[in-house]
Write an enzyme that holds these catalytic residues in place. Structure first.
Site, short mmCIF file in Angstrom:
data_model
loop_
_atom_site.label_atom_id
_atom_site.label_comp_id
_atom_site.label_asym_id
_atom_site.label_seq_id
_atom_site.Cartn_x
_atom_site.Cartn_y
_atom_site.Cartn_z
CG ASP A 160 -2.20 0.86 0.86
OD1 ASP A 160 -2.13 1.68 -0.07
OD2 ASP A 160 -3.22 0.73 1.55
C1 NOJ Z 1 -3.87 4.01 0.01
C2 NOJ Z 1 -5.08 3.15 0.11
O1 NOJ Z 1 -5.07 2.43 1.32
C3 NOJ Z 1 -5.22 2.18 -1.04
O2 NOJ Z 1 -6.45 1.53 -0.93
C4 NOJ Z 1 -5.08 2.88 -2.34
O3 NOJ Z 1 -5.25 1.96 -3.40
C5 NOJ Z 1 -3.73 3.54 -2.39
N1 NOJ Z 1 -3.62 4.51 -1.33
C6 NOJ Z 1 -3.48 4.25 -3.73
O4 NOJ Z 1 -4.30 5.34 -3.85
#
Ligand code: NOJ
Length: 753
Positions: free
Chosen positions: A292
């Site tokens: 993430d």
């Molecule tokens: C953080 C989020 O937790 C995730 O779900 C997302 O895909 C990414 N950022 C990218 O935006």
């Protein structure tokens, strides 16, 4: 004689079918080995730095969905093969520009463009939690299909969806992105979404790679606080939180994203058990895992890694194949390999996984495959897509209460005034919700609730409007006007809820009552004595007890997307009979959280709210949610017969059918979601008081009945014992079928080995 001819015919057929299957299998095997051959041939040419580059993902320079690191060398790095993928780069023009840079690199390995296409791209669909309320897998698959068609036409290769985290705590703002609290429903939805995104398969220009996230247990963050820790038993992990991920993997999800949380003390990003042992080992997952945003580097503040060097080592060895935005891999992996801390085999495995997807997507054949301006234009303001979104929006609404006021007549003989009050009545973009992109041309596509109603009603109806208050402030100065409008009206519709950024990532809230003074506005309007219909737009289950108890009707509309206004008008005026059922329990108070239907019984269960003497109960609060999981009304009225079982004493690996007759005793044709729950009365580990094990959405005309049959087999009875073995145990089971988790008919059966 004829008998012999038949047998010969059958044999021939069998030879033919087997032959065809064999040929198919052979083609698949050849295709797979050809792919591996291609992947290997690229890998052989790569330097260590180029390999590490493939494992590196950067945010593009135009938009951000997390804390950014300024990087003026970003484009140079793309040119020199130091970047494998980018996120938040969309549109044919931009993706083409960046891909052209990647094509200047030594090996010309194409970039993958990833994007959070969470509930639609240009046409915004209801938020996933709202879609889950439809319990309609075909509709959910279609919604993901449209999102894939629109986003792939804009150069997107990869969506960071579906989010399949089970969530039992609505304080967590990200409940909006998932399918709610139930594992069975969540698994079915995970499958539908993956199928929708990936369509007929990677390689088609309208298919985007799915990404099951956040692996794992992110939804169980302590206290519903985003990014918080998770501590749970392995049994609970396997039984409740992992199955939707397994379903996504089985449906062919191309990628997984790990999560921000630590799980039992080990951050998911550095968690070998999750990524290597379970996902890539037990489940034999062949895709790749992306971290993430920044989660590799965040293992430092977690207190799990000393610095980025160590963080990169832990994440790569644990099976995180691509580093989103933390720059830990690009800055450290090559050195880690040289110093023997990460084996070349680990790097090769990760790069192979990434290259495989690039080949499968067809990007090596044509890196600009998704860059067609004509196709992109066709997806702007596409009316066919809008119709799909409208259908999904209608199916997502949940009718929580209706005291004989809905549906409203479109035309009346006498003149009629409808008072339309509240901050969402004329709002447009607030219906879109979190994770929607604010296209300038899109607001013209959004029909407000006010306009939607106006389009429906005849010449005898006049619409009066007052905003009353804003979504989230303390100013009551608009109340008088609202009360005056209500007093002049024959019927009042009030729209309240959360602004589009009040639920979502990093939007945890400790107070999940209707924000601001909105419930006071409802009170002031209800005090006029007029029939009041309340529409609630929100990204999570909110608390609105006074409204629920005192309004004439309540419809939970979630954030419905581009088609909100028209879909709401369809439901208000009976052009669509609401059929949604809650995918999460709605609490009575924050003090109950987490509250979910499939809890254990405990040794001292309370029979009801008066039964508190040395009971597992609150002394000052009911045990029961305001609205239970699976609840939702219709303009029809569905009555259930008792359950008939084909066998009350089954033995061994057999099946039993459970049958009910559902009669629509109302005046409107409608759809009902018939739900099957099972309770295992005694187990070697305690079992929930009920668990959803099946559902069927059926259309029943007014005055008619339908017979619904569920087949129960021993698969449905299985659970993880304390040795983590997944099996069923003989004994008594309560079979329940009904209209919600709290309203079922039930019958016992005894299943022996
Ligand atoms: C953080 C989020 O937790 C995730 O779900 C997302 O895909 C990414 N950022 C990218 O935006």
């Amino acid at each position: 004689m004829t008998k012999y001819i038949k047998i010969a015919g059958l044999l021939l057929m069998q030879v033919f079918v087997t032959g065809r299957l064999f040929a198919q299998h052979r083609t698949q095997v050849t295709r797979a080995s050809l792919l591996e051959h291609k992947v290997d041939s690229v890998l052989q040419l790569m330097t260590l730095d180029e390999k590490v580059g493939q494992m590196n993902q950067y945010n593009g320079p135009w938009a951000a969905t997390g804390p950014l690191t300024n990087d003026d060398k970003l484009l140079d790095q793309v040119k020199s093969g130091k970047v494998g993928s980018m996120l938040n780069v969309t549109g044919v023009k931009r993706t083409r520009e960046l891909q052209q840079l990647a094509m200047q690199s030594r090996l010309k390995i194409p970039l993958l463009f990833g994007q959070d296409v969470i509930h639609g791209y240009r046409t915004i669909f209801p938020i996933p939690l709202g879609e889950a309320a439809s319990w309609d897998m075909n509709a959910i698959e279609k919604s993901a299909r449209v999102a894939a068609i629109e986003s792939s036409a804009s150069g997107v290769h990869w969506t960071f969806a579906p989010m399949v985290d089970i969530a039992r705590d609505p304080r967590w703002g990200r409940v909006m992105e998932g399918a709610g609290e139930d594992t069975y429903l969540g698994s079915a939805i995970a499958t539908a979404r993956v199928k929708g995104f990936q369509g007929k398969g990677l390689g088609n220009t309208d298919a985007v790679m799915a990404c099951a996230k956040h692996f794992a247990a992110y939804g169980a963050a302590v206290g519903g606080r985003d990014y918080n820790s998770v501590d749970m038993s392995m049994r609970q992990l396997y039984e409740t939180y992992l199955p939707p991920f397994k379903a996504a993997a089985d449906a062919g999800a191309a990628t997984f994203m790990n999560s921000f949380n630590d799980l039992n003390g080990v951050p998911a990003t550095g968690n070998k058990l999750l990524q290597r042992d379970i996902l890539k080992g037990q489940w034999n997952f062949k895709g790749f895992v992306v971290s993430d945003w920044g989660s590799v580097g965040e293992m430092i503040p977690h207190g799990f890694a000393k610095d980025n060097y160590e963080a990169a080592m832990l994440a790569a060895n644990a099976g995180s194949d691509m580093d989103m935005e933390s720059r830990s891999y690009i800055n450290n992996l090559a050195r880690l390999v040289k110093e023997g801390k990460v084996k070349m085999a680990v790097i090769d495995d990760a790069v192979r996984r990434i290259l495989r997807k690039k080949f499968e997507m067809g990007l090596f054949d044509d890196p600009y495959k998704f860059s067609n301006e004509e196709r992109e234009k066709q997806q702007w303001n596409n009316t066919a897509n809008y119709e799909v979104a409208k259908d999904m929006a209608r199916k997502s609404m949940v009718l929580l209460k209706n005291q004989n006021v809905l549906p409203l007549a479109k035309e009346t003989h006498a003149p009629r005034i409808i008072g339309l009050i509240g901050p969402f009545a004329k709002a447009k973009s607030d219906h879109l919700g979190f994770w929607s992109y604010d296209w300038p041309d899109d607001s013209s596509r959004i029909v407000s609730v006010y306009d939607g109603i106006q389009q429906k009603t005849g010449a005898n109806t006049r619409l009066f409007y007052a905003k009353g208050c804003n979504i989230n402030d303390t100013v009551r100065s608009g109340f008088n006007e609202a009360v005056t409008v209500a007093a002049q009206s024959d019927i009042v519709i009030i729209t309240v809820g959360e602004a589009r950024d009040m639920s979502g990532e990093a939007k945890s809230r400790s107070n999940i009552h209707l924000p601001g003074v909105q419930e006071e506005l409802v009170k002031a309007v209800v005090a006029t004595g007029k029939p009041v219909i309340v529409l609630i737009s929100a990204g999570r289950p909110l608390i609105f007890n006074w409204t629920a108890d005192n309004a004439t009707a309540v419809i939970y509309t979630w954030w419905l997307g581009t088609a909100a206004g028209e879909a709401i008008a369809d439901v208000l005026f009976g052009d669509y009979n609401p059929s949604g059922k809650l995918p999460m329990s709605f609490p009575l108070s924050e003090g109950q959280l987490p509250v979910y239907y499939n809890h254990y019984n405990t040794g001292r269960p309370a029979k009801n709210d008066d039964d508190r003497f040395y009971r597992s109960a609150y002394t000052d609060l009911s045990l029961y949610p305001k609205f239970p999981f699976g609840y939702g009304l219709s303009y029809g009225k569905f009555d259930y017969s008792d359950i008939t079982l084909s066998n009350k004493n089954p033995k061994g690996n057999t099946t039993v059918t459970a049958t009910v007759t559902v009669t629509n005793n109302g005046n409107y044709d409608g759809e009902e979601t018939v739900q099957l729950y099972i309770r295992d009365m005694v187990g070697s580990v305690v079992r929930p008081v009920k668990e959803l094990k099946g559902f069927q959405k059926v259309f029943i005309k007014a005055g008619e009945s339908k017979t619904i049959t569920f087949t129960i087999n021993t698969e449905l009875l299985k659970f993880y014992n304390d040795q983590l073995q997944f099996n069923w145990e003989p004994g008594d089971f309560e079979i329940m079928i009904g209209t919600s988790s709290a309203d079922v008919k039930s019958v016992m059966l005894s299943w022996s080995k």
